[in-house]
Design an enzyme around this catalytic site. Structure first.
Site, PDB file in Angstrom:
ATOM      1  N   LYS A 204       0.845  -1.104  -0.271  1.00 58.31           N
ATOM      2  CA  LYS A 204       0.089   0.017   0.099  1.00 58.31           C
ATOM      3  C   LYS A 204       1.161   1.158   0.227  1.00 58.31           C
ATOM      4  O   LYS A 204       1.963   1.233   0.211  1.00 58.31           O
ATOM      5  CB  LYS A 204      -0.550  -0.227   1.389  1.00 58.31           C
ATOM      6  CG  LYS A 204      -2.268  -1.248   0.845  1.00 58.31           C
ATOM      7  CD  LYS A 204      -3.040  -0.865   1.691  1.00 58.31           C
ATOM      8  CE  LYS A 204      -4.397  -1.704   1.134  1.00 58.31           C
ATOM      9  NZ  LYS A 204      -5.231  -1.770   2.099  1.00 58.31           N
ATOM     10  N   ARG A 238      -3.652 -10.076   4.751  1.00 56.04           N
ATOM     11  CA  ARG A 238      -3.860 -10.159   3.779  1.00 56.04           C
ATOM     12  C   ARG A 238      -2.446  -9.765   2.679  1.00 56.04           C
ATOM     13  O   ARG A 238      -2.521  -8.239   2.572  1.00 56.04           O
ATOM     14  CB  ARG A 238      -5.324  -8.597   3.194  1.00 56.04           C
ATOM     15  CG  ARG A 238      -5.655  -8.841   1.468  1.00 56.04           C
ATOM     16  CD  ARG A 238      -6.914  -7.904   1.769  1.00 56.04           C
ATOM     17  NE  ARG A 238      -7.594  -7.913   0.857  1.00 56.04           N
ATOM     18  CZ  ARG A 238      -7.103  -7.790  -0.832  1.00 56.04           C
ATOM     19  NH1 ARG A 238      -5.710  -6.428  -0.659  1.00 56.04           N
ATOM     20  NH2 ARG A 238      -7.098  -7.514  -1.985  1.00 56.04           N
TER      21      ARG A 238
HETATM   22  C1  7PJ Z   1      -8.582  -4.157   1.823  1.00 55.69           C
HETATM   23  C2  7PJ Z   1      -8.903  -5.422   1.195  1.00 55.69           C
HETATM   24  C3  7PJ Z   1      -8.422  -3.875   2.901  1.00 55.69           C
HETATM   25  C4  7PJ Z   1      -9.692  -5.815   3.236  1.00 55.69           C
HETATM   26  C5  7PJ Z   1      -8.804  -4.306  -0.918  1.00 55.69           C
HETATM   27  C6  7PJ Z   1      -5.354  -2.994  -1.778  1.00 55.69           C
HETATM   28  C7  7PJ Z   1      -6.258  -2.787  -2.178  1.00 55.69           C
HETATM   29  N1  7PJ Z   1      -9.843  -6.350   1.878  1.00 55.69           N
HETATM   30  N2  7PJ Z   1      -9.622  -5.643  -0.316  1.00 55.69           N
HETATM   31  N3  7PJ Z   1      -8.743  -5.018   3.524  1.00 55.69           N
HETATM   32  N4  7PJ Z   1      -7.379  -3.920   0.301  1.00 55.69           N
HETATM   33  N5  7PJ Z   1     -10.450  -6.807   3.757  1.00 55.69           N
HETATM   34  O1  7PJ Z   1      -4.957  -4.364  -2.007  1.00 55.69           O
HETATM   35  O2  7PJ Z   1      -4.803  -2.702  -1.792  1.00 55.69           O
HETATM   36  O3  7PJ Z   1      -7.238  -3.703   3.669  1.00 55.69           O
HETATM   37  S1  7PJ Z   1      -8.437  -3.770  -2.363  1.00 55.69           S
END
Ligand code: 7PJ
Length: 263
Positions: A204, A238
């Site tokens: 990020k 994640r």
């Molecule tokens: C997140 C997500 C996060 C959850 C994305 C990226 C953007 N779902 N989906 N938490 N970020 N739960 O991966 O940079 O931080 S998309």
């Protein structure tokens, strides 16, 4: 949680995982590297991304979920804000609905309540296209916690059992660097709401800001952030970079375990 991006405009994978075959191979590789679940997304939520039609999103994610359901024996998550995609994904075998909009779309609560899938409720200020336009908080940690508690309440009222709910403070979603850092430093406040906490920090822009590094050079920064999150009590990380993250998480989790719920 390994990230499987099915969006041609995804900022960090550059849309490399577009064919079903390639996508499934990448998911299998992440599983082999230690991912315990796979998050499948067909709509980019990066700032500036254009919305995707419901049909387009269904066409991207459903065949992949169906195929992975028969190939992998781990939980599958669908990253979507759309009720129709939630329903179709559950029918195709998804175990978790990961909604960056916390089931606020009309019909989303009912769609999530219609099966036994778990839900991840994430905090976002504004919506993806506008969320980085000067977000202001008096107390970001308290505001994020209050929002998540309201969404938990809405879920429970809609018939979603509390033991199916996960929470996520939403790093980078309508937050400046200082807000992201306050949330990471005080993750225990979210953990103390008593639901498993999922955290997404992988590649990020806050990491880029701190290290002055482009997306392709944020791995070490992401491992440090994942480590901080696990020490702070996060249950699920994640990530795009499964193997190194798994090792960082194992070390951090072992240290945390020696101490208690968080450090
Ligand atoms: C997140 C997500 C996060 C959850 C994305 C990226 C953007 N779902 N989906 N938490 N970020 N739960 O991966 O940079 O931080 S998309």
């Amino acid at each position: 949680m390994g990230i499987l991006n099915l969006t041609p405009d995804s900022f960090s994978d550059g849309g490399r995982f577009v064919s079903i075959e390639t996508a499934c191979a990448h998911a299998r590789a992440m599983n082999a590297e230690g991912a315990d679940l796979i998050d499948i997304g067909g709509e980019s939520t990066r700032p500036s991304a254009q919305p995707v039609s419901e049909q387009e999103e269904l066409d991207r994610v459903i065949p992949v979920i169906e195929r992975l359901r028969s190939e992998l024996d781990i939980p599958l998550s669908v990253d979507t804000m759309k009720p129709a995609v939630m329903r179709a994904a559950q029918a195709a075998g998804a175990d978790l609905i990961n909604d960056v909009h916390a089931l606020q779309a009309p019909g989303a609560l009912a769609a999530a309540a219609s099966s036994n899938a778990a839900v991840c409720l994430m905090h976002m200020r504004g919506e993806p296209r506008t969320m980085q336009e000067a977000p202001i908080y008096a107390d970001v940690v308290a505001e994020v916690c209050a929002f998540l508690q309201r969404r938990v309440q809405a879920c429970v009222e809609a018939g979603i059992a509390a033991d199916r709910i996960l929470l996520d403070p939403g790093f980078g979603f309508g937050k400046r660097l200082t807000h992201n850092l306050q949330l990471l430093a005080n993750l225990h406040a979210v953990v103390d709401l008593d639901f498993p906490v999922l955290v997404g920090l992988s590649r990020k822009s806050m990491l880029g800001q701190l290290c002055n590094a482009p997306v392709s050079e944020r791995l070490a920064a992401g491992l440090a952030a994942a480590t901080a999150a696990v020490l702070g009590g996060a249950a699920i990380i994640r990530t795009h970079d499964v193997r190194p993250t798994r090792d960082a998480v194992r070390v951090a989790a072992a240290v945390r375990l020696a101490k208690g719920r968080y450090i």
